[in-house]
Design a protein around this motif. Structure first.
Motif, short mmCIF file in Angstrom:
data_model
loop_
_atom_site.label_atom_id
_atom_site.label_comp_id
_atom_site.label_asym_id
_atom_site.label_seq_id
_atom_site.Cartn_x
_atom_site.Cartn_y
_atom_site.Cartn_z
N ARG A 115 0.82 -1.20 0.00
CA ARG A 115 0.00 0.00 0.00
C ARG A 115 0.86 1.26 0.00
O ARG A 115 1.92 1.28 0.63
N PRO A 116 0.39 2.35 -0.63
CA PRO A 116 -0.85 2.44 -1.41
C PRO A 116 -0.70 1.72 -2.73
O PRO A 116 0.24 1.97 -3.48
N ARG A 117 -1.67 0.81 -3.03
CA ARG A 117 -1.60 0.01 -4.25
C ARG A 117 -2.10 0.81 -5.45
O ARG A 117 -2.72 1.86 -5.30
N ARG A 118 -1.81 0.28 -6.64
CA ARG A 118 -2.21 0.92 -7.88
C ARG A 118 -2.78 -0.14 -8.82
O ARG A 118 -2.51 -1.33 -8.68
N CYS A 119 -3.52 0.31 -9.82
CA CYS A 119 -3.87 -0.56 -10.94
C CYS A 119 -2.57 -1.14 -11.51
O CYS A 119 -1.54 -0.46 -11.54
N GLY A 120 -2.63 -2.38 -11.95
CA GLY A 120 -1.42 -3.04 -12.45
C GLY A 120 -0.79 -2.38 -13.65
O GLY A 120 0.38 -2.63 -13.96
N HIS A 121 -1.54 -1.52 -14.35
CA HIS A 121 -1.01 -0.84 -15.53
C HIS A 121 -0.76 0.64 -15.26
O HIS A 121 -0.61 1.42 -16.21
N ILE A 204 -5.83 -4.66 -20.92
CA ILE A 204 -6.71 -3.58 -20.52
C ILE A 204 -6.52 -2.42 -21.49
O ILE A 204 -5.38 -2.05 -21.81
N ALA A 205 -7.63 -1.87 -22.01
CA ALA A 205 -7.55 -0.79 -22.98
C ALA A 205 -6.82 0.41 -22.38
O ALA A 205 -7.13 0.84 -21.27
N GLY A 206 -5.86 0.92 -23.10
CA GLY A 206 -5.09 2.05 -22.61
C GLY A 206 -4.01 1.67 -21.62
O GLY A 206 -3.37 2.55 -21.03
N GLY A 207 -3.81 0.36 -21.41
CA GLY A 207 -2.79 -0.10 -20.48
C GLY A 207 -1.42 -0.20 -21.13
O GLY A 207 -1.21 0.24 -22.26
N LYS A 208 -0.49 -0.81 -20.40
CA LYS A 208 0.90 -0.86 -20.83
C LYS A 208 1.20 -2.05 -21.74
O LYS A 208 2.24 -2.07 -22.40
N SER A 209 0.32 -3.05 -21.78
CA SER A 209 0.61 -4.27 -22.52
C SER A 209 0.14 -4.18 -23.97
O SER A 209 -0.80 -3.43 -24.29
N PRO A 210 0.78 -4.94 -24.87
CA PRO A 210 0.36 -4.92 -26.28
C PRO A 210 -1.02 -5.54 -26.48
O PRO A 210 -1.46 -6.38 -25.69
N ARG A 211 -1.72 -5.10 -27.52
CA ARG A 211 -3.02 -5.65 -27.89
C ARG A 211 -2.79 -6.90 -28.73
O ARG A 211 -2.26 -6.82 -29.84
N LEU A 212 -3.20 -8.06 -28.21
CA LEU A 212 -2.93 -9.33 -28.87
C LEU A 212 -4.20 -10.16 -28.96
O LEU A 212 -5.02 -10.16 -28.04
N SER A 213 -4.33 -10.89 -30.06
CA SER A 213 -5.48 -11.78 -30.24
C SER A 213 -5.25 -13.08 -29.47
O SER A 213 -4.12 -13.41 -29.08
N CYS A 231 -16.23 -4.27 -20.73
CA CYS A 231 -17.63 -3.91 -20.44
C CYS A 231 -17.71 -2.51 -19.82
O CYS A 231 -18.57 -1.71 -20.20
N LEU A 232 -16.84 -2.24 -18.88
CA LEU A 232 -16.86 -0.94 -18.19
C LEU A 232 -16.61 0.21 -19.16
O LEU A 232 -17.35 1.20 -19.18
N PHE A 233 -15.60 0.08 -19.99
CA PHE A 233 -15.26 1.17 -20.90
C PHE A 233 -16.30 1.31 -22.02
O PHE A 233 -16.58 2.41 -22.47
N ALA A 234 -16.86 0.17 -22.45
CA ALA A 234 -17.93 0.24 -23.46
C ALA A 234 -19.15 0.95 -22.88
O ALA A 234 -19.81 1.75 -23.57
N ALA A 235 -19.48 0.65 -21.62
CA ALA A 235 -20.61 1.31 -20.97
C ALA A 235 -20.36 2.80 -20.83
O ALA A 235 -21.26 3.63 -21.07
#
Length: 286
Positions: A115-121, A204-213, A231-235
């Motif tokens: 703590r204080p923790r953060r989102c992994g990205h 995760i969209a906008g995160g640090k990792s590459p977008r992979l299929s 789902c969250l970001f689409a909403a």
């Protein structure tokens, strides 16, 4: 029902298993039309339940209550649950794991952040001394019942990432996750150091990792892919768009019609959750 065993079998099958991040019962109802596995994302839950960022606000009773409601409505779906750092204290982590096991969760992810923790990205993550995390992890493993346990490291220094990943692979954890992986090359390096241990990748969209299929991840030796926030970001985008249109039309609702959701479509979606309570032929018992 041995939900953990069912998820282990799914993970060991050929291909990369996708688990879709949901944030409330409605998003789960929509996701259930498309996927067999859910990821109860800490990012999504903090946003939807508290309206706060993913920096440590989640109280474990709220998470357990959510999982209990999910399992009742979705008896045939895999439920992997983000429990952050186990809510700080090792004894609390063990208690939560036992509660989630009884509630019908399939598995949990336990991270090594302090703590204080953060989102992994997110930037600014700090990790516990490794032995302190290992002690907590071993306590959780001893108390887990049938649950799948994913051992997660948020280390950011290159040598520390590989050291922790290799050490986690030697524990009795079912799966290893290195969060915030920045490149395909690093996926390969992690895959190499953990040997035959199943590997999880977080997208995760906008995160640090590459977008992979999924086929690309399968070729890299990734066994599980969690999609934390689709789902969250689409909403977010859809609600904002709908309200902008409503404002532009001076408060006049759009006409009902094909492709639009209204009372009949929403009611039909939710009625499926009632029928599942009585469905003995769920996915996990076939």
């Amino acid at each position: 029902m041995r939900y953990g065993t069912a998820l282990r079998e799914e993970i060991s099958a050929p291909g990369t298993t996708p688990l879709i991040g949901i944030y409330d019962m409605y998003s789960a109802s929509v996701a259930a039309q498309h996927y067999d596995g859910f990821f109860v994302s800490g990012f999504g839950f903090a946003a939807s339940h508290y309206g706060l960022p993913d920096i440590g606000f989640i109280a474990w009773p709220d998470m357990v209550d959510f999982v209990e409601r999910l399992r009742l409505a979705f008896p045939g779906r895999h439920l992997l649950v983000d429990i952050d750092d186990g809510y700080v204290d090792p004894e609390v982590a063990c208690h939560v794991v036992q509660r989630l096991d009884r509630a019908g969760a399939s598995g949990v992810i336990l991270e090594d952040q302090k703590r204080p923790r953060r989102c992994g990205h997110a930037d600014g993550k700090q990790v516990l001394p490794f032995q302190e995390y290992l002690d907590k992890l071993h306590m959780v493993l001893d108390s887990r019942g049938d649950l799948v346990v994913v051992a997660r490291t948020d280390a950011t220094e290159e040598d520390d990432i590989l050291h922790r990943a290799a050490a986690l692979a030697k524990t009795d954890a079912d799966v290893v996750l290195v969060d915030g992986v920045r490149s395909v090359e690093w996926i390969r390096r992690i895959r190499e150091v953990i040997g035959d241990k199943p590997l999880l990748f977080n997208q995760i969209a906008g995160g640090k990792s590459p977008r992979l299929s999924l086929p690309e991840l399968d070729a890299l030796g990734v066994d599980v892919a969690i999609y934390s926030t689709p789902c969250l970001f689409a909403a977010h985008e859809a609600v904002d768009t709908a309200l902008r249109r409503l404002k532009a039309e001076d408060g006049r609702l759009p006409e009902a019609g094909p492709g639009r959701v209204g009372v009949p479509e929403s009611t039909a979606l939710l009625e499926r959750n009632i029928s599942r309570h009585h469905d003995t032929a769920s996915l996990l018992t076939r």
